[in-house]
Design a protein around this motif. Sequence first.
Motif, PDB file in Angstrom:
ATOM      1  N   SER A   1     -41.705 -49.811 -29.996  1.00  0.00           N
ATOM      2  CA  SER A   1     -42.668 -48.878 -30.586  1.00  0.00           C
ATOM      3  C   SER A   1     -42.691 -49.014 -32.108  1.00  0.00           C
ATOM      4  O   SER A   1     -43.754 -48.937 -32.725  1.00  0.00           O
ATOM      5  CB  SER A   1     -42.338 -47.443 -30.186  1.00  0.00           C
ATOM      6  OG  SER A   1     -41.033 -47.085 -30.624  1.00  0.00           O
ATOM      7  N   ALA A   2     -41.541 -49.241 -32.720  1.00  0.00           N
ATOM      8  CA  ALA A   2     -41.484 -49.406 -34.175  1.00  0.00           C
ATOM      9  C   ALA A   2     -42.186 -50.691 -34.591  1.00  0.00           C
ATOM     10  O   ALA A   2     -42.873 -50.729 -35.618  1.00  0.00           O
ATOM     11  CB  ALA A   2     -40.038 -49.399 -34.654  1.00  0.00           C
ATOM     12  N   LYS A   3     -42.036 -51.736 -33.806  1.00  0.00           N
ATOM     13  CA  LYS A   3     -42.713 -53.001 -34.109  1.00  0.00           C
ATOM     14  C   LYS A   3     -44.227 -52.846 -33.994  1.00  0.00           C
ATOM     15  O   LYS A   3     -44.979 -53.404 -34.797  1.00  0.00           O
ATOM     16  CB  LYS A   3     -42.198 -54.103 -33.196  1.00  0.00           C
ATOM     17  CG  LYS A   3     -40.740 -54.448 -33.471  1.00  0.00           C
ATOM     18  CD  LYS A   3     -40.202 -55.435 -32.468  1.00  0.00           C
ATOM     19  CE  LYS A   3     -38.716 -55.674 -32.699  1.00  0.00           C
ATOM     20  NZ  LYS A   3     -38.122 -56.529 -31.687  1.00  0.00           N
ATOM     21  N   LEU A   4     -44.676 -52.076 -33.000  1.00  0.00           N
ATOM     22  CA  LEU A   4     -46.110 -51.819 -32.855  1.00  0.00           C
ATOM     23  C   LEU A   4     -46.633 -51.017 -34.036  1.00  0.00           C
ATOM     24  O   LEU A   4     -47.689 -51.339 -34.594  1.00  0.00           O
ATOM     25  CB  LEU A   4     -46.396 -51.084 -31.546  1.00  0.00           C
ATOM     26  CG  LEU A   4     -47.849 -50.676 -31.313  1.00  0.00           C
ATOM     27  CD1 LEU A   4     -48.766 -51.892 -31.293  1.00  0.00           C
ATOM     28  CD2 LEU A   4     -47.974 -49.885 -30.024  1.00  0.00           C
TER      29      LEU A   4
ATOM     30  N   MET B   1     -51.498 -45.165 -43.450  1.00  0.00           N
ATOM     31  CA  MET B   1     -52.038 -44.184 -42.514  1.00  0.00           C
ATOM     32  C   MET B   1     -51.089 -43.007 -42.388  1.00  0.00           C
ATOM     33  O   MET B   1     -49.905 -43.120 -42.706  1.00  0.00           O
ATOM     34  CB  MET B   1     -52.203 -44.812 -41.123  1.00  0.00           C
ATOM     35  CG  MET B   1     -53.092 -46.023 -41.067  1.00  0.00           C
ATOM     36  SD  MET B   1     -53.082 -46.795 -39.444  1.00  0.00           S
ATOM     37  CE  MET B   1     -54.351 -45.851 -38.646  1.00  0.00           C
ATOM     38  N   THR B   2     -51.612 -41.890 -41.878  1.00  0.00           N
ATOM     39  CA  THR B   2     -50.772 -40.731 -41.564  1.00  0.00           C
ATOM     40  C   THR B   2     -50.191 -40.917 -40.164  1.00  0.00           C
ATOM     41  O   THR B   2     -50.623 -41.791 -39.408  1.00  0.00           O
ATOM     42  CB  THR B   2     -51.581 -39.421 -41.592  1.00  0.00           C
ATOM     43  OG1 THR B   2     -52.558 -39.460 -40.547  1.00  0.00           O
ATOM     44  CG2 THR B   2     -52.246 -39.202 -42.935  1.00  0.00           C
ATOM     45  N   GLN B   3     -49.243 -40.066 -39.819  1.00  0.00           N
ATOM     46  CA  GLN B   3     -48.621 -40.146 -38.497  1.00  0.00           C
ATOM     47  C   GLN B   3     -49.667 -39.956 -37.400  1.00  0.00           C
ATOM     48  O   GLN B   3     -49.660 -40.669 -36.395  1.00  0.00           O
ATOM     49  CB  GLN B   3     -47.533 -39.095 -38.370  1.00  0.00           C
ATOM     50  CG  GLN B   3     -46.850 -39.090 -37.024  1.00  0.00           C
ATOM     51  CD  GLN B   3     -45.802 -38.004 -36.906  1.00  0.00           C
ATOM     52  OE1 GLN B   3     -45.186 -37.623 -37.882  1.00  0.00           O
ATOM     53  NE2 GLN B   3     -45.605 -37.507 -35.708  1.00  0.00           N
ATOM     54  N   GLY B   4     -50.562 -39.012 -37.561  1.00  0.00           N
ATOM     55  CA  GLY B   4     -51.612 -38.764 -36.572  1.00  0.00           C
ATOM     56  C   GLY B   4     -52.558 -39.941 -36.421  1.00  0.00           C
ATOM     57  O   GLY B   4     -52.978 -40.273 -35.306  1.00  0.00           O
ATOM     58  N   GLN B   5     -52.904 -40.573 -37.534  1.00  0.00           N
ATOM     59  CA  GLN B   5     -53.779 -41.738 -37.488  1.00  0.00           C
ATOM     60  C   GLN B   5     -53.097 -42.901 -36.777  1.00  0.00           C
ATOM     61  O   GLN B   5     -53.725 -43.620 -36.009  1.00  0.00           O
ATOM     62  CB  GLN B   5     -54.191 -42.145 -38.905  1.00  0.00           C
ATOM     63  CG  GLN B   5     -55.094 -41.155 -39.586  1.00  0.00           C
ATOM     64  CD  GLN B   5     -55.262 -41.430 -41.076  1.00  0.00           C
ATOM     65  OE1 GLN B   5     -54.384 -42.001 -41.719  1.00  0.00           O
ATOM     66  NE2 GLN B   5     -56.393 -41.015 -41.625  1.00  0.00           N
TER      67      GLN B   5
ATOM     68  N   ARG C   1     -44.650 -38.019 -30.856  1.00  0.00           N
ATOM     69  CA  ARG C   1     -43.187 -38.020 -30.869  1.00  0.00           C
ATOM     70  C   ARG C   1     -42.646 -39.449 -30.965  1.00  0.00           C
ATOM     71  O   ARG C   1     -41.705 -39.727 -31.697  1.00  0.00           O
ATOM     72  CB  ARG C   1     -42.676 -37.342 -29.600  1.00  0.00           C
ATOM     73  CG  ARG C   1     -41.186 -37.261 -29.518  1.00  0.00           C
ATOM     74  CD  ARG C   1     -40.755 -36.543 -28.273  1.00  0.00           C
ATOM     75  NE  ARG C   1     -39.310 -36.482 -28.208  1.00  0.00           N
ATOM     76  CZ  ARG C   1     -38.639 -35.865 -27.280  1.00  0.00           C
ATOM     77  NH1 ARG C   1     -39.289 -35.234 -26.325  1.00  0.00           N
ATOM     78  NH2 ARG C   1     -37.341 -35.859 -27.276  1.00  0.00           N
ATOM     79  N   THR C   2     -43.256 -40.373 -30.223  1.00  0.00           N
ATOM     80  CA  THR C   2     -42.841 -41.776 -30.270  1.00  0.00           C
ATOM     81  C   THR C   2     -43.113 -42.373 -31.641  1.00  0.00           C
ATOM     82  O   THR C   2     -42.281 -43.108 -32.181  1.00  0.00           O
ATOM     83  CB  THR C   2     -43.561 -42.583 -29.175  1.00  0.00           C
ATOM     84  OG1 THR C   2     -43.255 -42.010 -27.901  1.00  0.00           O
ATOM     85  CG2 THR C   2     -43.164 -44.044 -29.198  1.00  0.00           C
ATOM     86  N   VAL C   3     -44.257 -42.043 -32.226  1.00  0.00           N
ATOM     87  CA  VAL C   3     -44.592 -42.530 -33.566  1.00  0.00           C
ATOM     88  C   VAL C   3     -43.605 -41.975 -34.583  1.00  0.00           C
ATOM     89  O   VAL C   3     -43.141 -42.700 -35.468  1.00  0.00           O
ATOM     90  CB  VAL C   3     -46.050 -42.175 -33.944  1.00  0.00           C
ATOM     91  CG1 VAL C   3     -46.327 -42.469 -35.411  1.00  0.00           C
ATOM     92  CG2 VAL C   3     -47.017 -42.934 -33.053  1.00  0.00           C
ATOM     93  N   ARG C   4     -43.240 -40.716 -34.451  1.00  0.00           N
ATOM     94  CA  ARG C   4     -42.265 -40.107 -35.369  1.00  0.00           C
ATOM     95  C   ARG C   4     -40.923 -40.834 -35.286  1.00  0.00           C
ATOM     96  O   ARG C   4     -40.316 -41.157 -36.302  1.00  0.00           O
ATOM     97  CB  ARG C   4     -42.113 -38.618 -35.050  1.00  0.00           C
ATOM     98  CG  ARG C   4     -41.226 -37.876 -36.008  1.00  0.00           C
ATOM     99  CD  ARG C   4     -41.257 -36.358 -35.812  1.00  0.00           C
ATOM    100  NE  ARG C   4     -41.106 -35.922 -34.435  1.00  0.00           N
ATOM    101  CZ  ARG C   4     -42.071 -35.360 -33.701  1.00  0.00           C
ATOM    102  NH1 ARG C   4     -43.273 -35.150 -34.213  1.00  0.00           N
ATOM    103  NH2 ARG C   4     -41.853 -34.985 -32.456  1.00  0.00           N
TER     104      ARG C   4
END
Length: 87
Positions: free
Chosen positions: A14-17, A28-32, A42-45
């Motif tokens: 997920s971090a690589k993506l 970008m923001t977390q939501g974007q 949560r995964t993006v965070r």
Amino acid sequence: MTDVPDRLYDLPPSAKLVLKVLEVDGAMTQGQIAAESRLSKRTVRFALESLRDADVVHEGVYFRDARKSLYSISDSMPTDGSAAASD
């Protein structure tokens, strides 16, 4: 083959993506990032936390809404273009 820093090998997929999304689309923001990558917030965070710990991503102020952060690839992280230019 591109030059990949050792610190990226141990990152979760997920971090690589997220890193690839930031490389292609810019800051970008977390939501974007969640919307673009189709990962949960949560995964993006978690991915952003892993990338910050590896000193790959820079967290800055999102001036449109100061409650949010703007994430971008750190200057210390070589991108595909800069790695090719140094060869």
